[in-house]
Design a protein around this motif. Structure first.
Motif, PDB file in Angstrom:
ATOM      1  N   PRO A 291      26.854  52.856  32.093  1.00  0.00           N
ATOM      2  CA  PRO A 291      26.239  52.712  33.417  1.00  0.00           C
ATOM      3  C   PRO A 291      27.026  51.871  34.418  1.00  0.00           C
ATOM      4  O   PRO A 291      26.533  51.584  35.516  1.00  0.00           O
ATOM      5  CB  PRO A 291      24.897  52.056  33.092  1.00  0.00           C
ATOM      6  N   ILE A 292      28.255  51.485  34.069  1.00  0.00           N
ATOM      7  CA  ILE A 292      29.048  50.621  34.961  1.00  0.00           C
ATOM      8  C   ILE A 292      29.682  51.421  36.093  1.00  0.00           C
ATOM      9  O   ILE A 292      30.452  52.356  35.853  1.00  0.00           O
ATOM     10  CB  ILE A 292      30.149  49.881  34.169  1.00  0.00           C
ATOM     11  N   LEU A 293      29.367  51.052  37.315  1.00  0.00           N
ATOM     12  CA  LEU A 293      29.985  51.660  38.499  1.00  0.00           C
ATOM     13  C   LEU A 293      31.193  50.784  38.852  1.00  0.00           C
ATOM     14  O   LEU A 293      31.019  49.660  39.311  1.00  0.00           O
ATOM     15  CB  LEU A 293      28.979  51.706  39.653  1.00  0.00           C
ATOM     16  N   ASP A 294      32.405  51.287  38.625  1.00  0.00           N
ATOM     17  CA  ASP A 294      33.571  50.434  38.861  1.00  0.00           C
ATOM     18  C   ASP A 294      34.090  50.544  40.294  1.00  0.00           C
ATOM     19  O   ASP A 294      33.728  51.454  41.046  1.00  0.00           O
ATOM     20  CB  ASP A 294      34.683  50.698  37.838  1.00  0.00           C
ATOM     21  N   GLU A 295      34.949  49.627  40.644  1.00  0.00           N
ATOM     22  CA  GLU A 295      35.404  49.505  42.032  1.00  0.00           C
ATOM     23  C   GLU A 295      36.263  50.685  42.475  1.00  0.00           C
ATOM     24  O   GLU A 295      36.216  51.085  43.648  1.00  0.00           O
ATOM     25  CB  GLU A 295      36.171  48.192  42.219  1.00  0.00           C
TER      26      GLU A 295
END
Length: 331
Positions: A291-295
């Motif tokens: 679920p990590i939305l990265d930059e």
């Protein structure tokens, strides 16, 4: 008679005392209301989390409703008609640009590519993007992620959406598929399972994937208001953990197993079609593996919006994205 009345009274008193004690032993479920922008196999991990009981394991009761369109979904969230919205991250940028005392924060990513496909009316064995030049293309709603990704991909292949083809954008989202079936456009941009169903029925032929062409973007994420995030941090963490469990399950299981689990959410679609769609999305990496939305994804999103002329202003990643919960449940 008095003996039976006395016995009955004692039994009634015992029941009155026992029932509250039993209720106290059961942990109270926390209700979370989700507003999803559309109902789609594209969101398979969400339905897996519900059907496999991953939310329930976290003590959460899910109330899911479909609010068609990004504007309706954000209205539901902002007016407290929903606790969490499942919608494209671009909506959080639009809301913030308009000014808000309670910003909408992206906290868990569900899909990481575009979910649409290019469908041709005629069968094409060796497709190349130049074949769209001079043709009529039934696109998606202006300002939405499908349309912006569509134009981004066209430009990537040297096609001017406004000058090299006839771009049709005056058809509502719900009527795009029926319009194409009725004869509008030589090409159309469609979501699944409509694209596959059209192919099965001979109404069109899938020739390319916009998801493969556009790269990773936070296409659909769970978001909530900053105030809800602060007041319900434990709930948000539990919610995110349930989503991670579902993401892991989908990655580990076959497309067929996933299709079986989510079939109750798509009763009008046969199991074979659901399996085919799940396999297509899974094979092209559309389902986020965590679920990590990265930059980098956030910047790619803003580049696509900017290219389409729809970016009100650049928004700092840390301003609208909170990865605290996603990182915690991913470790």
């Amino acid at each position: 008679m008095n003996k039976w009345i006395k016995t009955g009274g004692i039994l009634l008193l015992v029941c009155i005392l026992i029932i509250p004690l039993a209720a106290c032993g059961k942990e109270e479920m926390q209700k979370v209301r989700i507003a999803e922008v559309t109902h789609s196999i594209f969101y398979a991990p969400q339905y897996v989390a519900i059907e496999k009981g991953f939310f329930e394991e976290e003590g959460l009761e899910i109330d899911l409703k479909t609010t068609p369109g990004g504007d309706k979904t954000m209205t539901a969230l902002l007016s407290d008609g929903a606790d969490v919205a499942l919608v494209g991250s671009e909506t959080s940028i639009y809301v913030t640009a308009q000014g808000s005392n309670d910003p909408v924060i992206n906290f868990a990513q569900l899909t990481q590519t575009d979910g649409t496909f290019l469908v041709s009316r005629e069968k094409i064995d060796n497709f190349n993007w130049d074949m769209l030049k001079g043709k009529s293309f039934l696109g998606q709603r202006k300002g939405g992620m499908p349309q912006m990704v569509g134009e981004f991909v066209l430009k990537k292949h040297g096609i001017d959406p406004q000058g090299d083809l006839e771009l049709i954008q005056n058809v509502d989202y719900a009527n795009i598929a029926p319009a194409f079936a009725a004869g509008t456009g030589e090409f159309v941009q469609l979501f699944e399972p409509t694209a596959s169903i059209f192919e099965q029925e001979g109404k069109g032929h899938i020739v390319a994937s916009f998801g493969k062409e556009s790269g990773h973007v936070p296409y659909t994420t769970f978001m909530t208001k900053s105030s809800y995030l602060k007041e319900n941090s434990e709930t948000v963490e539990k919610f995110t953990r349930a989503i991670k469990k579902a993401q892991d399950w989908v990655q580990e299981q076959s497309a067929k197993e996933t299709a079986k689990v989510i079939q109750p959410f798509f009763e009008d679609t046969d199991l074979e079609t659901i399996e085919m769609v799940v396999d297509r999305y899974k094979s092209q990496g559309s389902f986020a593996t965590d679920p990590i939305l990265d930059e980098d994804e956030w910047n790619n999103l803003q580049d696509i919006m900017d290219e389409a002329g729809e970016l009100p202003k650049r928004m700092d990643y840390k301003q609208l994205v909170n990865t605290e919960f996603a990182e915690k449940v991913t470790k």
